[in-house]
Enzyme design. Structure first.
Site, short mmCIF file in Angstrom:
data_model
loop_
_atom_site.label_atom_id
_atom_site.label_comp_id
_atom_site.label_asym_id
_atom_site.label_seq_id
_atom_site.Cartn_x
_atom_site.Cartn_y
_atom_site.Cartn_z
N PHE A 126 39.16 24.95 125.07
CA PHE A 126 37.79 24.92 124.53
C PHE A 126 37.55 26.25 123.84
O PHE A 126 37.66 27.31 124.47
CB PHE A 126 36.82 24.70 125.69
CG PHE A 126 35.37 24.82 125.34
CD1 PHE A 126 34.66 23.71 124.93
CD2 PHE A 126 34.70 26.03 125.47
CE1 PHE A 126 33.30 23.81 124.63
CE2 PHE A 126 33.35 26.14 125.17
CZ PHE A 126 32.66 25.03 124.75
N ALA A 133 30.46 36.87 119.68
CA ALA A 133 29.65 35.76 120.21
C ALA A 133 30.18 35.37 121.57
O ALA A 133 31.02 34.48 121.69
CB ALA A 133 29.67 34.58 119.25
N SER A 135 28.09 35.81 125.35
CA SER A 135 26.92 35.21 125.99
C SER A 135 25.99 34.56 124.98
O SER A 135 25.35 33.55 125.26
CB SER A 135 26.16 36.29 126.78
OG SER A 135 26.95 36.79 127.84
N ILE A 160 39.96 32.73 125.30
CA ILE A 160 40.05 31.28 125.43
C ILE A 160 41.04 30.91 126.54
O ILE A 160 42.25 31.15 126.42
CB ILE A 160 40.51 30.63 124.10
CG1 ILE A 160 39.59 31.10 122.95
CG2 ILE A 160 40.51 29.12 124.22
CD1 ILE A 160 38.12 30.85 123.16
N ARG A 268 43.84 46.48 164.75
CA ARG A 268 43.95 47.87 164.31
C ARG A 268 43.20 48.79 165.27
O ARG A 268 42.05 48.51 165.62
CB ARG A 268 43.37 48.00 162.90
CG ARG A 268 43.24 49.42 162.37
CD ARG A 268 44.58 50.05 162.12
NE ARG A 268 44.43 51.29 161.36
CZ ARG A 268 45.40 52.18 161.19
NH1 ARG A 268 46.60 51.95 161.72
NH2 ARG A 268 45.19 53.26 160.48
N HIS A 338 40.54 47.12 155.67
CA HIS A 338 42.00 47.26 155.72
C HIS A 338 42.47 48.66 155.33
O HIS A 338 43.67 48.97 155.45
CB HIS A 338 42.67 46.23 154.77
CG HIS A 338 42.76 44.86 155.35
ND1 HIS A 338 41.70 43.98 155.34
CD2 HIS A 338 43.79 44.22 155.97
CE1 HIS A 338 42.07 42.84 155.91
NE2 HIS A 338 43.33 42.95 156.30
N GLY A 339 41.56 49.49 154.84
CA GLY A 339 41.92 50.86 154.50
C GLY A 339 42.96 50.93 153.40
O GLY A 339 42.95 50.14 152.45
N GLU A 363 31.96 32.17 131.87
CA GLU A 363 31.08 31.00 131.90
C GLU A 363 29.65 31.36 132.32
O GLU A 363 29.02 30.68 133.12
CB GLU A 363 31.66 29.90 132.79
CG GLU A 363 32.94 29.31 132.21
CD GLU A 363 33.35 28.01 132.85
OE1 GLU A 363 32.45 27.25 133.27
OE2 GLU A 363 34.56 27.75 132.91
N THR A 365 27.50 35.28 132.33
CA THR A 365 27.48 36.53 133.09
C THR A 365 26.32 36.54 134.09
O THR A 365 25.40 35.72 134.01
CB THR A 365 27.31 37.73 132.14
OG1 THR A 365 26.03 37.60 131.48
CG2 THR A 365 28.42 37.78 131.10
#
Length: 389
Positions: A126, A133, A135, A160, A268, A338-339, A363, A365
Protein backbone atom coordinates in the site's frame (compact mmCIF):
# COMPACT_ATOMS: atom_id res chain seq x y z
CA UNK A 1 -22.32 -8.06 31.36
CA UNK A 2 -20.29 -11.15 30.46
CA UNK A 3 -16.54 -10.75 29.97
CA UNK A 4 -15.81 -14.45 29.47
CA UNK A 5 -14.74 -15.95 26.17
CA UNK A 6 -17.02 -18.33 24.31
CA UNK A 7 -15.96 -21.94 23.92
CA UNK A 8 -15.03 -21.30 20.28
CA UNK A 9 -13.02 -18.19 21.12
CA UNK A 10 -11.12 -20.04 23.83
CA UNK A 11 -10.38 -23.01 21.57
CA UNK A 12 -9.13 -20.84 18.72
CA UNK A 13 -7.00 -18.74 21.07
CA UNK A 14 -5.51 -21.83 22.71
CA UNK A 15 -4.63 -23.35 19.34
CA UNK A 16 -2.71 -20.22 18.35
CA UNK A 17 -1.01 -20.09 21.76
CA UNK A 18 0.14 -23.69 21.30
CA UNK A 19 1.32 -22.92 17.74
CA UNK A 20 3.37 -19.99 19.03
CA UNK A 21 4.92 -22.07 21.80
CA UNK A 22 5.73 -25.09 19.63
CA UNK A 23 6.61 -23.54 16.26
CA UNK A 24 7.71 -19.94 16.82
CA UNK A 25 9.31 -19.45 20.23
CA UNK A 26 11.90 -22.21 19.59
CA UNK A 27 13.10 -20.13 16.60
CA UNK A 28 13.83 -17.02 18.67
CA UNK A 29 17.53 -17.56 19.31
CA UNK A 30 18.19 -18.28 15.63
CA UNK A 31 16.15 -15.22 14.63
CA UNK A 32 18.22 -13.07 17.02
CA UNK A 33 21.44 -14.54 15.65
CA UNK A 34 20.44 -13.79 12.07
CA UNK A 35 19.31 -10.29 12.88
CA UNK A 36 22.62 -9.57 14.63
CA UNK A 37 24.25 -10.61 11.34
CA UNK A 38 21.92 -8.20 9.46
CA UNK A 39 19.96 -11.03 7.89
CA UNK A 40 16.16 -11.51 7.78
CA UNK A 41 14.86 -13.27 10.88
CA UNK A 42 12.85 -15.63 8.69
CA UNK A 43 13.42 -16.34 5.03
CA UNK A 44 10.44 -16.13 2.70
CA UNK A 45 10.46 -19.91 2.35
CA UNK A 46 10.50 -20.46 6.12
CA UNK A 47 7.58 -18.07 6.60
CA UNK A 48 5.64 -19.84 3.87
CA UNK A 49 6.31 -23.25 5.45
CA UNK A 50 5.03 -22.00 8.81
CA UNK A 51 1.95 -20.50 7.18
CA UNK A 52 1.21 -23.81 5.46
CA UNK A 53 1.54 -25.63 8.79
CA UNK A 54 -1.09 -23.31 10.20
CA UNK A 55 -3.22 -23.77 7.10
CA UNK A 56 -3.32 -27.53 7.70
CA UNK A 57 -5.30 -26.75 10.84
CA UNK A 58 -7.57 -24.31 9.03
CA UNK A 59 -5.77 -21.08 9.95
CA UNK A 60 -5.70 -19.19 6.68
CA UNK A 61 -7.06 -15.72 5.94
CA UNK A 62 -8.09 -14.84 9.49
CA UNK A 63 -10.14 -11.81 8.42
CA UNK A 64 -10.71 -12.90 4.81
CA UNK A 65 -14.39 -13.69 4.08
CA UNK A 66 -15.24 -17.38 3.93
CA UNK A 67 -16.49 -17.05 0.35
CA UNK A 68 -12.94 -16.04 -0.62
CA UNK A 69 -11.33 -18.96 1.18
CA UNK A 70 -10.68 -17.35 4.55
CA UNK A 71 -11.87 -17.89 8.11
CA UNK A 72 -13.97 -14.73 8.33
CA UNK A 73 -13.33 -14.40 12.05
CA UNK A 74 -14.80 -11.63 14.17
CA UNK A 75 -12.78 -8.56 15.10
CA UNK A 76 -12.63 -9.69 18.73
CA UNK A 77 -11.29 -13.07 17.67
CA UNK A 78 -8.72 -11.41 15.40
CA UNK A 79 -7.57 -9.25 18.32
CA UNK A 80 -7.17 -12.31 20.53
CA UNK A 81 -5.10 -14.01 17.83
CA UNK A 82 -2.86 -10.96 17.38
CA UNK A 83 -2.22 -10.91 21.12
CA UNK A 84 -1.08 -14.52 20.99
CA UNK A 85 1.24 -13.84 18.04
CA UNK A 86 2.63 -10.89 19.98
CA UNK A 87 4.09 -13.27 22.57
CA UNK A 88 7.05 -13.72 20.25
CA UNK A 89 9.08 -11.36 18.08
CA UNK A 90 9.50 -14.02 15.37
CA UNK A 91 8.09 -12.19 12.31
CA UNK A 92 5.18 -14.51 11.59
CA UNK A 93 1.75 -13.67 10.21
CA UNK A 94 -1.01 -15.95 9.01
CA UNK A 95 -1.27 -16.36 5.24
CA UNK A 96 -4.35 -15.81 3.13
CA UNK A 97 -4.82 -12.10 3.73
CA UNK A 98 -5.35 -9.26 1.26
CA UNK A 99 -5.63 -5.52 1.81
CA UNK A 100 -9.23 -4.59 2.50
CA UNK A 101 -9.41 -2.12 -0.39
CA UNK A 102 -8.56 -4.88 -2.89
CA UNK A 103 -12.12 -6.09 -2.39
CA UNK A 104 -13.17 -2.98 -4.35
CA UNK A 105 -11.53 -4.51 -7.44
CA UNK A 106 -13.67 -5.33 -10.47
CA UNK A 107 -14.06 -8.93 -11.54
CA UNK A 108 -11.06 -8.94 -13.86
CA UNK A 109 -8.86 -7.26 -11.24
CA UNK A 110 -9.99 -9.75 -8.60
CA UNK A 111 -8.73 -12.60 -10.75
CA UNK A 112 -5.40 -10.86 -11.36
CA UNK A 113 -4.75 -9.32 -7.95
CA UNK A 114 -7.17 -10.16 -5.14
CA UNK A 115 -7.47 -13.94 -5.39
CA UNK A 116 -3.74 -14.57 -6.12
CA UNK A 117 -2.89 -12.42 -3.08
CA UNK A 118 -5.24 -14.41 -0.85
CA UNK A 119 -3.80 -17.68 -2.14
CA UNK A 120 -0.25 -16.48 -1.45
CA UNK A 121 0.84 -16.43 -5.09
CA UNK A 122 1.27 -12.65 -5.19
CA UNK A 123 2.41 -9.96 -2.73
CA UNK A 124 1.07 -6.43 -2.54
CA UNK A 125 1.95 -3.16 -0.81
CA UNK A 126 0.00 0.00 0.00
CA UNK A 127 1.73 3.19 -1.17
CA UNK A 128 0.46 6.56 -0.01
CA UNK A 129 3.16 7.94 2.36
CA UNK A 130 5.68 10.30 0.76
CA UNK A 131 8.75 12.20 2.01
CA UNK A 132 6.52 15.26 2.52
CA UNK A 133 3.24 13.48 3.24
CA UNK A 134 3.21 11.26 6.31
CA UNK A 135 0.59 12.10 8.92
CA UNK A 136 -0.82 14.66 6.50
CA UNK A 137 -1.84 12.19 3.80
CA UNK A 138 -3.60 14.95 1.84
CA UNK A 139 -0.19 16.46 1.03
CA UNK A 140 0.78 13.79 -1.51
CA UNK A 141 2.58 15.04 -4.61
CA UNK A 142 2.86 11.90 -6.77
CA UNK A 143 1.03 12.60 -10.01
CA UNK A 144 -0.71 10.56 -12.69
CA UNK A 145 -1.10 12.31 -16.05
CA UNK A 146 -3.55 11.09 -18.69
CA UNK A 147 -1.89 10.21 -22.00
CA UNK A 148 -4.29 8.65 -24.49
CA UNK A 149 -5.71 5.50 -22.91
CA UNK A 150 -2.91 5.35 -20.33
CA UNK A 151 -1.87 7.15 -17.16
CA UNK A 152 1.76 8.15 -16.59
CA UNK A 153 2.82 8.13 -12.93
CA UNK A 154 5.70 10.15 -11.46
CA UNK A 155 6.71 10.53 -7.83
CA UNK A 156 8.19 8.85 -4.78
CA UNK A 157 6.61 6.93 -1.90
CA UNK A 158 8.43 6.16 1.34
CA UNK A 159 8.23 3.90 4.40
CA UNK A 160 6.20 1.38 2.43
CA UNK A 161 5.78 -1.89 4.31
CA UNK A 162 6.43 -4.87 2.04
CA UNK A 163 7.57 -2.60 -0.76
CA UNK A 164 10.80 -4.52 -1.33
CA UNK A 165 9.01 -7.85 -1.78
CA UNK A 166 5.79 -6.75 -3.50
CA UNK A 167 4.80 -7.95 -6.97
CA UNK A 168 2.39 -5.04 -7.31
CA UNK A 169 1.44 -1.91 -5.45
CA UNK A 170 -1.70 0.09 -4.78
CA UNK A 171 -0.31 3.56 -5.41
CA UNK A 172 -2.18 6.80 -4.81
CA UNK A 173 -1.57 9.71 -7.15
CA UNK A 174 -3.01 13.15 -7.90
CA UNK A 175 -5.08 12.97 -11.09
CA UNK A 176 -6.81 16.34 -10.66
CA UNK A 177 -4.56 18.95 -8.97
CA UNK A 178 -7.43 21.41 -8.52
CA UNK A 179 -9.52 18.98 -6.49
CA UNK A 180 -6.59 17.32 -4.66
CA UNK A 181 -7.76 15.01 -1.87
CA UNK A 182 -11.36 16.16 -2.42
CA UNK A 183 -11.98 14.12 -5.53
CA UNK A 184 -8.66 14.40 -7.29
CA UNK A 185 -6.74 11.37 -5.97
CA UNK A 186 -6.88 8.01 -7.74
CA UNK A 187 -5.61 4.58 -6.72
CA UNK A 188 -3.79 2.50 -9.34
CA UNK A 189 -2.84 -1.18 -9.33
CA UNK A 190 0.70 -1.19 -10.71
CA UNK A 191 2.76 -4.32 -11.36
CA UNK A 192 6.49 -4.13 -10.65
CA UNK A 193 7.05 -5.03 -14.30
CA UNK A 194 5.55 -1.65 -15.22
CA UNK A 195 8.83 -0.11 -14.15
CA UNK A 196 8.66 1.20 -10.58
CA UNK A 197 11.68 0.54 -8.38
CA UNK A 198 12.09 -0.07 -4.65
CA UNK A 199 14.94 0.87 -2.33
CA UNK A 200 15.46 -0.58 1.16
CA UNK A 201 15.26 1.85 4.12
CA UNK A 202 17.42 0.87 7.10
CA UNK A 203 15.73 1.51 10.46
CA UNK A 204 16.56 1.10 14.16
CA UNK A 205 14.30 -1.97 14.22
CA UNK A 206 14.01 -5.06 12.07
CA UNK A 207 11.18 -3.56 10.02
CA UNK A 208 12.58 -2.98 6.53
CA UNK A 209 10.31 -0.58 4.64
CA UNK A 210 11.00 0.71 1.15
CA UNK A 211 11.02 3.82 -0.97
CA UNK A 212 9.15 3.35 -4.24
CA UNK A 213 10.30 5.36 -7.23
CA UNK A 214 7.92 6.06 -10.13
CA UNK A 215 9.50 7.63 -13.18
CA UNK A 216 7.19 7.82 -16.19
CA UNK A 217 5.52 4.56 -15.18
CA UNK A 218 2.77 3.91 -17.68
CA UNK A 219 -0.40 2.02 -16.76
CA UNK A 220 -3.64 1.54 -18.70
CA UNK A 221 -7.00 2.92 -17.62
CA UNK A 222 -8.04 -0.59 -16.58
CA UNK A 223 -5.58 -0.44 -13.66
CA UNK A 224 -7.64 2.06 -11.68
CA UNK A 225 -8.87 0.54 -8.41
CA UNK A 226 -12.36 1.71 -7.63
CA UNK A 227 -13.27 4.98 -9.32
CA UNK A 228 -11.15 7.78 -10.72
CA UNK A 229 -10.89 10.58 -8.16
CA UNK A 230 -12.14 8.42 -5.26
CA UNK A 231 -8.74 7.14 -4.18
CA UNK A 232 -8.44 9.17 -1.00
CA UNK A 233 -11.60 7.53 0.35
CA UNK A 234 -10.03 4.12 -0.32
CA UNK A 235 -6.84 5.23 1.42
CA UNK A 236 -8.76 6.21 4.55
CA UNK A 237 -10.54 2.84 4.52
CA UNK A 238 -7.15 1.10 4.45
CA UNK A 239 -5.65 3.25 7.20
CA UNK A 240 -8.65 2.71 9.47
CA UNK A 241 -9.18 -0.96 8.63
CA UNK A 242 -7.98 -2.39 11.91
CA UNK A 243 -5.99 0.05 14.02
CA UNK A 244 -6.98 -1.98 17.08
CA UNK A 245 -4.86 -4.91 15.79
CA UNK A 246 -1.60 -3.00 16.32
CA UNK A 247 -1.98 -2.56 20.10
CA UNK A 248 -3.54 -6.05 20.20
CA UNK A 249 -0.18 -7.55 19.25
CA UNK A 250 1.48 -5.36 21.90
CA UNK A 251 -0.70 -7.08 24.53
CA UNK A 252 1.08 -10.37 23.88
CA UNK A 253 4.50 -8.71 23.86
CA UNK A 254 3.80 -7.05 27.20
CA UNK A 255 2.50 -10.30 28.72
CA UNK A 256 5.73 -12.04 27.77
CA UNK A 257 7.92 -9.15 28.91
CA UNK A 258 6.23 -8.85 32.30
CA UNK A 259 6.55 -12.62 32.78
CA UNK A 260 10.29 -12.32 32.04
CA UNK A 261 10.57 -9.48 34.56
CA UNK A 262 8.79 -11.52 37.25
CA UNK A 263 11.01 -14.55 36.67
CA UNK A 264 14.16 -12.44 36.77
CA UNK A 265 13.04 -10.55 39.90
CA UNK A 266 12.37 -13.83 41.70
CA UNK A 267 15.84 -15.23 40.92
CA UNK A 268 18.20 -12.23 40.81
CA UNK A 269 19.78 -11.36 44.17
CA UNK A 270 21.49 -8.16 45.32
CA UNK A 271 22.97 -7.63 48.76
CA UNK A 272 21.67 -11.00 49.90
CA UNK A 273 18.06 -10.36 48.87
CA UNK A 274 15.99 -11.15 45.77
CA UNK A 275 15.19 -7.98 43.89
CA UNK A 276 11.51 -9.03 43.92
CA UNK A 277 11.56 -7.93 47.57
CA UNK A 278 12.64 -4.41 46.60
CA UNK A 279 9.79 -1.91 46.57
CA UNK A 280 11.16 -0.17 43.47
CA UNK A 281 10.89 -3.43 41.50
CA UNK A 282 7.49 -4.28 42.93
CA UNK A 283 6.06 -0.93 41.85
CA UNK A 284 7.39 -1.34 38.30
CA UNK A 285 5.75 -4.75 38.03
CA UNK A 286 2.52 -3.54 39.63
CA UNK A 287 2.21 -0.56 37.29
CA UNK A 288 2.97 -2.74 34.28
CA UNK A 289 0.33 -5.28 35.28
CA UNK A 290 -2.36 -2.62 35.67
CA UNK A 291 -1.50 -0.96 32.38
CA UNK A 292 -1.52 -4.28 30.54
CA UNK A 293 -5.05 -5.06 31.70
CA UNK A 294 -6.27 -1.55 30.84
CA UNK A 295 -4.82 -1.96 27.35
CA UNK A 296 -6.47 -5.35 26.94
CA UNK A 297 -9.94 -3.94 27.57
CA UNK A 298 -9.40 -0.86 25.40
CA UNK A 299 -8.44 -3.13 22.51
CA UNK A 300 -11.23 -5.65 23.01
CA UNK A 301 -13.82 -2.90 23.39
CA UNK A 302 -12.71 -1.32 20.11
CA UNK A 303 -12.88 -4.72 18.40
CA UNK A 304 -16.31 -5.40 19.93
CA UNK A 305 -17.56 -2.12 18.45
CA UNK A 306 -16.36 -3.24 15.01
CA UNK A 307 -18.31 -6.49 15.37
CA UNK A 308 -21.42 -4.56 16.44
CA UNK A 309 -21.25 -2.34 13.38
CA UNK A 310 -20.60 0.72 15.56
CA UNK A 311 -18.24 3.48 14.40
CA UNK A 312 -15.10 2.33 16.20
CA UNK A 313 -12.63 4.97 15.07
CA UNK A 314 -12.57 6.85 18.38
CA UNK A 315 -12.13 3.68 20.43
CA UNK A 316 -9.40 2.46 18.08
CA UNK A 317 -7.52 5.75 18.36
CA UNK A 318 -7.63 5.48 22.16
CA UNK A 319 -6.42 1.88 22.07
CA UNK A 320 -3.55 2.69 19.73
CA UNK A 321 -2.47 5.80 21.66
CA UNK A 322 -2.56 4.04 25.02
CA UNK A 323 -1.03 0.85 23.62
CA UNK A 324 1.91 2.62 22.01
CA UNK A 325 2.73 4.64 25.10
CA UNK A 326 2.25 1.93 27.71
CA UNK A 327 3.99 -0.81 25.73
CA UNK A 328 7.02 1.45 25.53
CA UNK A 329 6.89 2.21 29.24
CA UNK A 330 6.53 -1.48 30.09
CA UNK A 331 9.44 -2.65 27.93
CA UNK A 332 11.57 0.16 29.40
CA UNK A 333 10.80 -1.03 32.94
CA UNK A 334 11.51 -4.65 32.01
CA UNK A 335 14.87 -3.66 30.53
CA UNK A 336 15.64 -1.71 33.73
CA UNK A 337 14.75 -4.72 35.89
CA UNK A 338 17.16 -6.86 33.88
CA UNK A 339 19.93 -4.28 34.24
CA UNK A 340 22.94 -4.63 31.97
CA UNK A 341 21.77 -7.95 30.54
CA UNK A 342 18.55 -6.32 29.37
CA UNK A 343 20.64 -3.90 27.31
CA UNK A 344 22.50 -6.69 25.51
CA UNK A 345 21.39 -8.53 22.41
CA UNK A 346 21.65 -11.85 24.21
CA UNK A 347 18.11 -11.36 25.53
CA UNK A 348 15.08 -10.38 23.45
CA UNK A 349 14.24 -7.38 25.66
CA UNK A 350 16.42 -5.04 23.60
CA UNK A 351 14.81 -6.43 20.43
CA UNK A 352 11.32 -5.67 21.71
CA UNK A 353 12.48 -2.24 22.90
CA UNK A 354 13.24 -1.27 19.30
CA UNK A 355 10.20 -2.98 17.81
CA UNK A 356 7.62 -1.48 20.17
CA UNK A 357 8.96 2.04 19.62
CA UNK A 358 7.49 1.90 16.13
CA UNK A 359 3.98 1.48 17.54
CA UNK A 360 3.97 5.18 18.46
CA UNK A 361 4.67 6.22 14.86
CA UNK A 362 3.26 4.05 12.10
CA UNK A 363 -0.35 4.03 10.95
CA UNK A 364 -1.05 7.20 12.90
CA UNK A 365 1.39 8.81 15.33
CA UNK A 366 0.58 9.50 18.97
CA UNK A 367 0.02 13.11 18.00
CA UNK A 368 -2.49 12.19 15.29
CA UNK A 369 -4.38 9.94 17.72
CA UNK A 370 -4.54 12.77 20.28
CA UNK A 371 -5.77 15.13 17.57
CA UNK A 372 -8.51 12.69 16.59
CA UNK A 373 -9.58 11.98 20.18
CA UNK A 374 -9.60 15.67 21.17
CA UNK A 375 -11.51 16.71 18.05
CA UNK A 376 -14.18 14.06 18.65
CA UNK A 377 -14.66 15.21 22.25
CA UNK A 378 -14.50 18.95 21.61
CA UNK A 379 -16.95 18.81 18.71
CA UNK A 380 -19.33 16.51 20.56
CA UNK A 381 -18.98 13.57 18.18
CA UNK A 382 -18.28 11.44 21.26
CA UNK A 383 -19.60 12.16 24.73
CA UNK A 384 -17.44 11.90 27.84
CA UNK A 385 -18.56 8.77 29.68
CA UNK A 386 -20.57 7.60 26.68
CA UNK A 387 -18.67 4.35 26.21
CA UNK A 388 -21.60 2.17 27.26
CA UNK A 389 -24.16 4.11 25.23
Amino acid sequence: MDFSLSTEEREVRDWVRTFVQRELIPLEQEVLRRERAHQPGLTGEELKDLQLKAKESGFWGVLTPEECGGMGLSAVMAALLEAELGRTFVPFRFGGAADNILFHANEEQKQTYLLPTISGERKSCFAITEPGAGSDAKAIRTTARKDGGDWVINGEKTFITGGNEADFTMVFAITDPEKGANGGVTCFLVDREAGWKSEYIDTMGEWGPASLIFQDVRVPETQILGEEGRGFELAMQWIGQGRYLLPARAIGSCERLISMAIEHANTRETFGQKIAERQAIQWMIADSGVELEALRWLVLHAAWQVDQGVDSRHAQSMAKLYGGQKANEIVDRVLQIHGGMGYTRELPVERWYRELRLLRIYEGTDEIQRRTIARNLLKGHVKVGGTLG
